[in-house]
Design an enzyme around this catalytic site. Structure first.
Site, mmCIF file in Angstrom:
data_model
loop_
_atom_site.group_PDB
_atom_site.id
_atom_site.type_symbol
_atom_site.label_atom_id
_atom_site.label_comp_id
_atom_site.label_asym_id
_atom_site.label_seq_id
_atom_site.Cartn_x
_atom_site.Cartn_y
_atom_site.Cartn_z
ATOM 1 N N ASP A 1 14.370 2.705 37.347
ATOM 2 C CA ASP A 1 13.782 1.538 37.993
ATOM 3 C C ASP A 1 12.343 1.362 37.510
ATOM 4 O O ASP A 1 11.839 2.150 36.692
ATOM 5 C CB ASP A 1 13.809 1.709 39.516
ATOM 6 C CG ASP A 1 15.220 1.874 40.050
ATOM 7 O OD1 ASP A 1 16.109 1.109 39.610
ATOM 8 O OD2 ASP A 1 15.432 2.768 40.895
ATOM 9 N N HIS B 1 18.565 -0.193 33.330
ATOM 10 C CA HIS B 1 18.288 -0.370 34.758
ATOM 11 C C HIS B 1 19.362 0.244 35.651
ATOM 12 O O HIS B 1 19.185 0.325 36.886
ATOM 13 C CB HIS B 1 18.145 -1.868 35.069
ATOM 14 C CG HIS B 1 17.186 -2.158 36.184
ATOM 15 N ND1 HIS B 1 16.779 -1.205 37.100
ATOM 16 C CD2 HIS B 1 16.538 -3.301 36.545
ATOM 17 C CE1 HIS B 1 15.937 -1.748 37.963
ATOM 18 N NE2 HIS B 1 15.772 -3.019 37.653
#
Length: 414
Positions: A395, A391
Protein backbone atom coordinates in the site's frame (compact mmCIF):
# COMPACT_ATOMS: atom_id res chain seq x y z
CA UNK A 1 18.42 -54.29 -31.05
CA UNK A 2 18.56 -53.75 -27.29
CA UNK A 3 22.35 -53.35 -27.53
CA UNK A 4 21.95 -50.47 -29.98
CA UNK A 5 19.48 -48.69 -27.69
CA UNK A 6 21.99 -48.79 -24.87
CA UNK A 7 24.43 -46.99 -27.12
CA UNK A 8 22.04 -44.12 -27.80
CA UNK A 9 22.63 -41.15 -25.47
CA UNK A 10 19.96 -38.50 -25.16
CA UNK A 11 20.79 -34.79 -25.41
CA UNK A 12 18.87 -32.93 -22.73
CA UNK A 13 18.88 -29.63 -20.88
CA UNK A 14 19.52 -29.78 -17.17
CA UNK A 15 17.52 -27.50 -14.83
CA UNK A 16 20.59 -25.36 -14.04
CA UNK A 17 21.13 -24.58 -17.74
CA UNK A 18 17.87 -22.70 -18.20
CA UNK A 19 16.79 -22.03 -14.60
CA UNK A 20 13.22 -21.35 -15.67
CA UNK A 21 13.95 -19.27 -18.78
CA UNK A 22 12.29 -20.04 -22.09
CA UNK A 23 14.82 -21.39 -24.58
CA UNK A 24 14.61 -21.83 -28.35
CA UNK A 25 16.97 -23.77 -30.60
CA UNK A 26 18.72 -21.03 -32.58
CA UNK A 27 20.87 -23.45 -34.57
CA UNK A 28 22.37 -26.91 -34.60
CA UNK A 29 26.13 -26.70 -34.92
CA UNK A 30 26.38 -30.24 -36.31
CA UNK A 31 24.51 -32.14 -39.03
CA UNK A 32 22.87 -35.52 -38.53
CA UNK A 33 25.56 -38.12 -39.15
CA UNK A 34 28.44 -35.85 -38.10
CA UNK A 35 30.98 -37.05 -35.58
CA UNK A 36 30.89 -35.16 -32.28
CA UNK A 37 33.32 -35.04 -29.38
CA UNK A 38 32.33 -35.00 -25.73
CA UNK A 39 31.92 -31.43 -24.37
CA UNK A 40 31.96 -30.01 -27.91
CA UNK A 41 29.24 -27.37 -28.56
CA UNK A 42 26.53 -28.92 -30.75
CA UNK A 43 23.48 -26.68 -30.22
CA UNK A 44 23.12 -22.93 -29.86
CA UNK A 45 20.14 -21.89 -27.74
CA UNK A 46 18.61 -18.45 -27.49
CA UNK A 47 16.72 -17.72 -24.30
CA UNK A 48 14.66 -14.65 -23.54
CA UNK A 49 17.79 -13.24 -21.89
CA UNK A 50 21.03 -14.85 -23.09
CA UNK A 51 22.63 -17.01 -25.76
CA UNK A 52 24.02 -20.34 -24.57
CA UNK A 53 25.49 -23.52 -26.00
CA UNK A 54 24.64 -27.17 -25.36
CA UNK A 55 27.61 -29.51 -25.46
CA UNK A 56 27.74 -33.16 -26.46
CA UNK A 57 27.36 -35.44 -23.41
CA UNK A 58 29.48 -38.15 -25.10
CA UNK A 59 31.61 -38.70 -28.19
CA UNK A 60 29.99 -40.43 -31.14
CA UNK A 61 27.70 -39.75 -34.11
CA UNK A 62 24.79 -37.31 -34.03
CA UNK A 63 21.95 -39.75 -34.70
CA UNK A 64 18.76 -37.69 -34.61
CA UNK A 65 17.54 -34.13 -34.09
CA UNK A 66 14.25 -34.17 -32.24
CA UNK A 67 13.95 -30.41 -31.74
CA UNK A 68 14.61 -28.30 -34.82
CA UNK A 69 15.72 -24.70 -35.23
CA UNK A 70 13.10 -22.25 -34.04
CA UNK A 71 11.38 -24.79 -31.78
CA UNK A 72 11.27 -24.55 -27.97
CA UNK A 73 13.84 -26.43 -25.92
CA UNK A 74 12.33 -27.26 -22.55
CA UNK A 75 13.95 -28.59 -19.41
CA UNK A 76 14.50 -32.37 -19.59
CA UNK A 77 13.10 -32.48 -23.14
CA UNK A 78 15.10 -34.73 -25.47
CA UNK A 79 16.71 -32.48 -28.06
CA UNK A 80 18.36 -35.29 -29.99
CA UNK A 81 20.43 -38.46 -29.66
CA UNK A 82 24.07 -39.42 -30.10
CA UNK A 83 25.19 -42.93 -31.12
CA UNK A 84 28.33 -43.81 -29.19
CA UNK A 85 29.54 -46.35 -31.81
CA UNK A 86 31.44 -43.69 -33.72
CA UNK A 87 30.25 -45.24 -37.00
CA UNK A 88 27.96 -43.26 -39.28
CA UNK A 89 24.95 -45.27 -40.44
CA UNK A 90 23.91 -45.26 -44.12
CA UNK A 91 20.58 -43.68 -43.17
CA UNK A 92 22.44 -40.86 -41.46
CA UNK A 93 24.60 -40.32 -44.52
CA UNK A 94 21.50 -40.10 -46.71
CA UNK A 95 19.94 -37.58 -44.33
CA UNK A 96 23.14 -35.56 -44.26
CA UNK A 97 23.23 -35.52 -48.05
CA UNK A 98 19.59 -34.46 -48.19
CA UNK A 99 20.35 -31.54 -45.89
CA UNK A 100 23.18 -30.36 -48.10
CA UNK A 101 21.56 -30.98 -51.51
CA UNK A 102 18.33 -29.15 -52.41
CA UNK A 103 15.58 -31.04 -54.25
CA UNK A 104 15.61 -29.64 -57.80
CA UNK A 105 13.47 -32.30 -59.47
CA UNK A 106 14.45 -35.14 -61.80
CA UNK A 107 16.56 -32.97 -64.10
CA UNK A 108 18.32 -30.50 -61.87
CA UNK A 109 20.38 -27.77 -63.42
CA UNK A 110 23.88 -27.26 -62.07
CA UNK A 111 23.96 -24.54 -59.44
CA UNK A 112 26.79 -22.17 -58.73
CA UNK A 113 27.86 -21.89 -55.12
CA UNK A 114 26.63 -18.41 -54.15
CA UNK A 115 29.38 -18.02 -51.56
CA UNK A 116 32.22 -19.18 -53.77
CA UNK A 117 35.17 -16.83 -53.48
CA UNK A 118 34.01 -15.23 -50.21
CA UNK A 119 36.63 -15.32 -47.44
CA UNK A 120 36.09 -17.76 -44.62
CA UNK A 121 35.87 -16.47 -41.04
CA UNK A 122 38.67 -17.06 -38.53
CA UNK A 123 36.58 -19.89 -37.01
CA UNK A 124 36.82 -23.13 -38.97
CA UNK A 125 33.18 -23.99 -38.31
CA UNK A 126 30.26 -22.25 -40.02
CA UNK A 127 26.88 -23.28 -38.69
CA UNK A 128 23.95 -23.90 -41.07
CA UNK A 129 22.11 -20.78 -39.87
CA UNK A 130 25.17 -18.58 -40.38
CA UNK A 131 25.81 -20.20 -43.75
CA UNK A 132 22.26 -19.38 -44.89
CA UNK A 133 22.59 -15.74 -43.85
CA UNK A 134 25.95 -15.60 -45.58
CA UNK A 135 24.45 -16.88 -48.81
CA UNK A 136 21.41 -14.60 -48.69
CA UNK A 137 23.38 -11.42 -48.04
CA UNK A 138 26.71 -12.32 -49.75
CA UNK A 139 28.63 -11.62 -46.55
CA UNK A 140 32.35 -11.61 -45.88
CA UNK A 141 32.34 -13.40 -42.52
CA UNK A 142 35.97 -12.52 -41.88
CA UNK A 143 34.72 -8.99 -41.18
CA UNK A 144 32.38 -10.14 -38.38
CA UNK A 145 33.60 -10.59 -34.80
CA UNK A 146 32.31 -13.80 -33.22
CA UNK A 147 30.98 -13.88 -29.66
CA UNK A 148 30.47 -17.63 -29.42
CA UNK A 149 32.80 -20.11 -27.81
CA UNK A 150 36.33 -19.84 -29.20
CA UNK A 151 35.22 -16.68 -31.07
CA UNK A 152 32.81 -18.68 -33.21
CA UNK A 153 30.39 -16.55 -35.24
CA UNK A 154 26.77 -17.01 -34.17
CA UNK A 155 23.62 -16.12 -36.04
CA UNK A 156 23.08 -13.26 -33.61
CA UNK A 157 26.51 -11.85 -34.55
CA UNK A 158 25.55 -11.90 -38.23
CA UNK A 159 22.17 -10.27 -37.58
CA UNK A 160 23.82 -7.55 -35.49
CA UNK A 161 26.27 -6.94 -38.35
CA UNK A 162 23.42 -6.70 -40.84
CA UNK A 163 21.45 -4.35 -38.63
CA UNK A 164 24.46 -2.09 -38.19
CA UNK A 165 24.80 -1.90 -41.96
CA UNK A 166 21.08 -1.23 -42.51
CA UNK A 167 20.73 -4.48 -44.46
CA UNK A 168 17.23 -5.93 -44.25
CA UNK A 169 17.03 -9.43 -42.82
CA UNK A 170 15.10 -11.88 -44.97
CA UNK A 171 12.59 -13.97 -43.01
CA UNK A 172 12.98 -17.72 -43.03
CA UNK A 173 10.38 -19.73 -44.98
CA UNK A 174 8.53 -20.54 -41.76
CA UNK A 175 8.38 -16.85 -40.90
CA UNK A 176 7.36 -15.84 -44.40
CA UNK A 177 4.35 -18.16 -44.21
CA UNK A 178 2.91 -16.24 -41.26
CA UNK A 179 4.00 -12.68 -42.06
CA UNK A 180 0.92 -10.41 -42.19
CA UNK A 181 0.21 -8.01 -45.01
CA UNK A 182 1.97 -4.68 -44.48
CA UNK A 183 1.88 -1.28 -46.11
CA UNK A 184 4.12 -1.02 -49.21
CA UNK A 185 5.91 1.90 -47.58
CA UNK A 186 6.80 0.02 -44.40
CA UNK A 187 9.27 -2.64 -43.29
CA UNK A 188 8.37 -5.61 -41.12
CA UNK A 189 11.13 -6.60 -38.69
CA UNK A 190 10.58 -10.14 -37.33
CA UNK A 191 10.52 -10.38 -33.54
CA UNK A 192 13.50 -11.99 -31.86
CA UNK A 193 12.88 -14.50 -29.06
CA UNK A 194 14.04 -11.82 -26.62
CA UNK A 195 11.52 -9.28 -27.91
CA UNK A 196 8.72 -11.86 -27.86
CA UNK A 197 9.58 -12.79 -24.30
CA UNK A 198 9.72 -9.13 -23.20
CA UNK A 199 6.29 -8.57 -24.72
CA UNK A 200 4.81 -11.61 -22.96
CA UNK A 201 6.47 -10.72 -19.64
CA UNK A 202 5.28 -7.10 -19.70
CA UNK A 203 1.75 -8.02 -20.72
CA UNK A 204 1.57 -10.67 -18.01
CA UNK A 205 2.74 -8.17 -15.40
CA UNK A 206 0.14 -5.49 -16.18
CA UNK A 207 -2.61 -8.11 -16.38
CA UNK A 208 -1.55 -9.67 -13.06
CA UNK A 209 -0.69 -6.74 -10.80
CA UNK A 210 -2.50 -3.43 -10.25
CA UNK A 211 0.31 -0.90 -10.66
CA UNK A 212 0.55 2.20 -8.44
CA UNK A 213 3.46 4.67 -8.58
CA UNK A 214 4.76 7.26 -6.10
CA UNK A 215 7.29 9.91 -7.15
CA UNK A 216 9.72 11.77 -4.87
CA UNK A 217 12.38 14.37 -5.64
CA UNK A 218 16.00 13.55 -4.86
CA UNK A 219 18.93 15.88 -4.10
CA UNK A 220 22.10 14.32 -5.54
CA UNK A 221 24.60 16.77 -3.96
CA UNK A 222 25.99 14.38 -1.33
CA UNK A 223 26.65 11.42 -3.61
CA UNK A 224 28.14 13.66 -6.32
CA UNK A 225 30.67 14.93 -3.76
CA UNK A 226 31.41 11.40 -2.49
CA UNK A 227 31.84 10.05 -6.02
CA UNK A 228 34.27 12.83 -6.97
CA UNK A 229 36.39 11.93 -3.95
CA UNK A 230 36.48 8.16 -4.58
CA UNK A 231 35.97 7.41 -8.28
CA UNK A 232 39.67 7.63 -9.19
CA UNK A 233 40.72 5.21 -6.44
CA UNK A 234 38.09 2.75 -7.60
CA UNK A 235 39.09 3.22 -11.23
CA UNK A 236 42.67 2.34 -10.26
CA UNK A 237 41.24 -0.90 -8.84
CA UNK A 238 39.43 -1.60 -12.14
CA UNK A 239 36.00 -0.59 -10.82
CA UNK A 240 33.75 2.03 -12.40
CA UNK A 241 31.92 3.98 -9.72
CA UNK A 242 28.55 5.00 -11.17
CA UNK A 243 25.53 6.66 -9.59
CA UNK A 244 23.71 3.34 -10.01
CA UNK A 245 26.03 1.82 -7.40
CA UNK A 246 24.78 4.39 -4.88
CA UNK A 247 21.17 3.70 -5.87
CA UNK A 248 21.67 -0.03 -5.32
CA UNK A 249 23.32 0.50 -1.92
CA UNK A 250 20.59 2.95 -0.84
CA UNK A 251 17.87 0.55 -2.03
CA UNK A 252 19.35 -2.18 0.18
CA UNK A 253 19.25 0.19 3.17
CA UNK A 254 15.65 1.15 2.39
CA UNK A 255 14.68 -2.52 2.08
CA UNK A 256 16.18 -3.21 5.52
CA UNK A 257 13.97 -0.41 6.83
CA UNK A 258 10.88 -1.57 4.88
CA UNK A 259 11.45 -5.28 4.08
CA UNK A 260 7.99 -5.95 2.61
CA UNK A 261 9.07 -4.17 -0.57
CA UNK A 262 11.46 -7.08 -1.20
CA UNK A 263 8.79 -9.74 -1.61
CA UNK A 264 6.61 -11.96 -3.76
CA UNK A 265 2.81 -12.07 -3.65
CA UNK A 266 1.09 -15.43 -3.24
CA UNK A 267 -2.64 -16.04 -2.95
CA UNK A 268 -2.19 -17.36 0.59
CA UNK A 269 0.31 -14.74 1.81
CA UNK A 270 3.26 -12.44 1.16
CA UNK A 271 6.70 -14.05 0.91
CA UNK A 272 9.27 -11.56 2.27
CA UNK A 273 12.88 -12.37 1.37
CA UNK A 274 15.74 -12.03 3.85
CA UNK A 275 18.24 -11.74 1.01
CA UNK A 276 18.31 -8.96 -1.58
CA UNK A 277 19.05 -10.18 -5.11
CA UNK A 278 18.88 -6.89 -6.94
CA UNK A 279 18.38 -6.70 -10.69
CA UNK A 280 19.20 -3.65 -12.77
CA UNK A 281 17.83 -2.97 -16.22
CA UNK A 282 20.47 -2.82 -18.97
CA UNK A 283 19.50 -1.61 -22.42
CA UNK A 284 20.85 -3.54 -25.41
CA UNK A 285 19.96 -0.91 -28.00
CA UNK A 286 17.38 -2.12 -30.50
CA UNK A 287 17.81 -5.71 -29.28
CA UNK A 288 15.80 -5.09 -26.11
CA UNK A 289 16.43 -5.03 -22.39
CA UNK A 290 18.06 -7.46 -20.01
CA UNK A 291 18.16 -7.48 -16.20
CA UNK A 292 21.38 -8.86 -14.69
CA UNK A 293 21.10 -9.68 -10.98
CA UNK A 294 23.55 -8.84 -8.20
CA UNK A 295 23.21 -11.69 -5.74
CA UNK A 296 23.09 -11.17 -1.96
CA UNK A 297 23.41 -7.38 -2.13
CA UNK A 298 22.79 -7.07 1.59
CA UNK A 299 26.31 -8.42 2.18
CA UNK A 300 28.14 -6.03 -0.19
CA UNK A 301 29.69 -2.62 0.37
CA UNK A 302 29.69 0.22 -2.18
CA UNK A 303 32.89 -0.86 -3.92
CA UNK A 304 31.76 -4.48 -4.17
CA UNK A 305 28.42 -3.36 -5.60
CA UNK A 306 30.20 -1.14 -8.13
CA UNK A 307 32.47 -4.03 -9.11
CA UNK A 308 29.47 -6.30 -9.70
CA UNK A 309 27.78 -3.60 -11.78
CA UNK A 310 30.92 -3.14 -13.87
CA UNK A 311 31.32 -6.86 -14.53
CA UNK A 312 27.67 -7.67 -15.25
CA UNK A 313 27.13 -4.62 -17.48
CA UNK A 314 30.17 -5.56 -19.57
CA UNK A 315 28.97 -9.16 -19.85
CA UNK A 316 25.48 -8.00 -20.87
CA UNK A 317 26.76 -5.76 -23.66
CA UNK A 318 29.21 -8.42 -24.89
CA UNK A 319 26.50 -11.13 -24.86
CA UNK A 320 28.39 -13.15 -22.25
CA UNK A 321 25.75 -13.43 -19.54
CA UNK A 322 24.92 -16.91 -18.30
CA UNK A 323 21.40 -17.94 -17.21
CA UNK A 324 22.54 -17.71 -13.56
CA UNK A 325 23.45 -14.05 -14.09
CA UNK A 326 19.82 -13.11 -14.76
CA UNK A 327 17.97 -15.38 -12.34
CA UNK A 328 16.71 -15.12 -8.78
CA UNK A 329 15.99 -11.39 -8.59
CA UNK A 330 13.84 -10.16 -5.68
CA UNK A 331 13.87 -6.40 -6.45
CA UNK A 332 14.69 -4.34 -9.56
CA UNK A 333 16.04 -0.87 -10.34
CA UNK A 334 15.39 0.89 -13.64
CA UNK A 335 17.85 3.76 -14.09
CA UNK A 336 15.94 5.14 -17.07
CA UNK A 337 17.54 8.56 -16.59
CA UNK A 338 20.71 7.43 -18.36
CA UNK A 339 18.81 7.79 -21.64
CA UNK A 340 17.42 11.24 -20.78
CA UNK A 341 14.06 10.41 -19.20
CA UNK A 342 12.93 12.58 -16.28
CA UNK A 343 10.01 10.40 -15.20
CA UNK A 344 8.74 7.03 -16.43
CA UNK A 345 5.46 5.80 -15.01
CA UNK A 346 4.39 3.23 -14.41
CA UNK A 347 7.59 1.24 -14.78
CA UNK A 348 6.34 -2.31 -15.31
CA UNK A 349 7.04 -4.57 -12.35
CA UNK A 350 9.41 -7.44 -13.02
CA UNK A 351 7.12 -10.33 -12.07
CA UNK A 352 6.91 -12.08 -9.68
CA UNK A 353 8.45 -9.22 -7.69
CA UNK A 354 6.21 -6.66 -5.98
CA UNK A 355 8.07 -3.39 -6.64
CA UNK A 356 10.46 -1.66 -9.01
CA UNK A 357 12.50 1.49 -8.37
CA UNK A 358 12.94 4.11 -11.09
CA UNK A 359 15.59 6.83 -11.29
CA UNK A 360 15.25 9.75 -13.71
CA UNK A 361 17.80 12.01 -15.34
CA UNK A 362 19.83 14.23 -13.02
CA UNK A 363 19.59 17.93 -13.89
CA UNK A 364 20.18 21.21 -12.13
CA UNK A 365 16.96 22.79 -10.90
CA UNK A 366 15.99 25.76 -8.78
CA UNK A 367 14.65 24.70 -5.39
CA UNK A 368 13.51 26.69 -2.40
CA UNK A 369 15.38 26.29 0.90
CA UNK A 370 14.97 28.09 4.20
CA UNK A 371 18.09 29.69 5.68
CA UNK A 372 17.92 31.71 8.92
CA UNK A 373 14.17 31.86 8.60
CA UNK A 374 14.29 33.17 5.06
CA UNK A 375 13.20 31.31 1.90
CA UNK A 376 15.93 31.28 -0.72
CA UNK A 377 16.15 29.93 -4.27
CA UNK A 378 19.20 27.73 -4.79
CA UNK A 379 20.41 25.57 -7.67
CA UNK A 380 20.67 21.85 -6.88
CA UNK A 381 21.45 18.68 -8.89
CA UNK A 382 18.08 16.94 -8.68
CA UNK A 383 16.35 13.88 -10.06
CA UNK A 384 12.99 12.17 -9.66
CA UNK A 385 12.82 8.79 -7.97
CA UNK A 386 9.75 6.59 -8.23
CA UNK A 387 8.56 3.32 -6.78
CA UNK A 388 5.94 1.30 -8.62
CA UNK A 389 4.25 -1.30 -6.45
CA UNK A 390 1.92 -4.24 -6.86
CA UNK A 391 -1.10 -2.90 -4.98
CA UNK A 392 -2.22 -6.42 -4.12
CA UNK A 393 0.87 -6.77 -1.94
CA UNK A 394 1.76 -3.23 -0.85
CA UNK A 395 0.00 0.00 0.00
CA UNK A 396 0.96 3.68 0.02
CA UNK A 397 2.40 3.33 3.53
CA UNK A 398 5.10 0.82 2.58
CA UNK A 399 5.76 2.55 -0.75
CA UNK A 400 6.25 6.05 0.66
CA UNK A 401 8.09 4.77 3.73
CA UNK A 402 10.60 3.04 1.46
CA UNK A 403 11.08 6.15 -0.71
CA UNK A 404 11.46 8.41 2.34
CA UNK A 405 14.25 6.23 3.70
CA UNK A 406 15.89 5.86 0.26
CA UNK A 407 15.87 9.65 -0.12
CA UNK A 408 17.38 10.10 3.34
CA UNK A 409 20.23 7.68 2.64
CA UNK A 410 21.15 9.37 -0.66
CA UNK A 411 20.89 12.93 0.61
CA UNK A 412 22.94 12.31 3.79
CA UNK A 413 25.64 10.13 2.21
CA UNK A 414 29.08 10.75 3.66
Amino acid sequence: MSEQKKQLVEIKLSPDQTEGTKATVAQWLKRTGDAVTQDEPIIELETDKVMMEVVAPVSGILQEKWVLEGEPAEENKILGTILETGVSKPANEREKQAEETPNLGTNPLPRKNPTAGLPDPPSTFISPAVRRLRQIHQLDLSQIAGTGRNNRITSRDVKAHLAAGDVALSPSPSQADVVPQTDPGSELIPHTPMRQSIAEHMQHSVQTAPHVTSVFELDMTAIIKHRQQHKQAMADAGVKLTFTAYFVAAAVQAIRHQPQVNSQFHEHGLEVFRHVNLGFGTALGDDGLIVPVIQQCQNLNLQQIAAQLTELTAKARDNRLSPKDVQGGTFTISNHGVSGSLVATPIIINQPQTAILGLGKMEKRVVVETHNGQDMMVIKPMCYVSLTIDHRALDAHQCNDFLTHFKQVIETWS
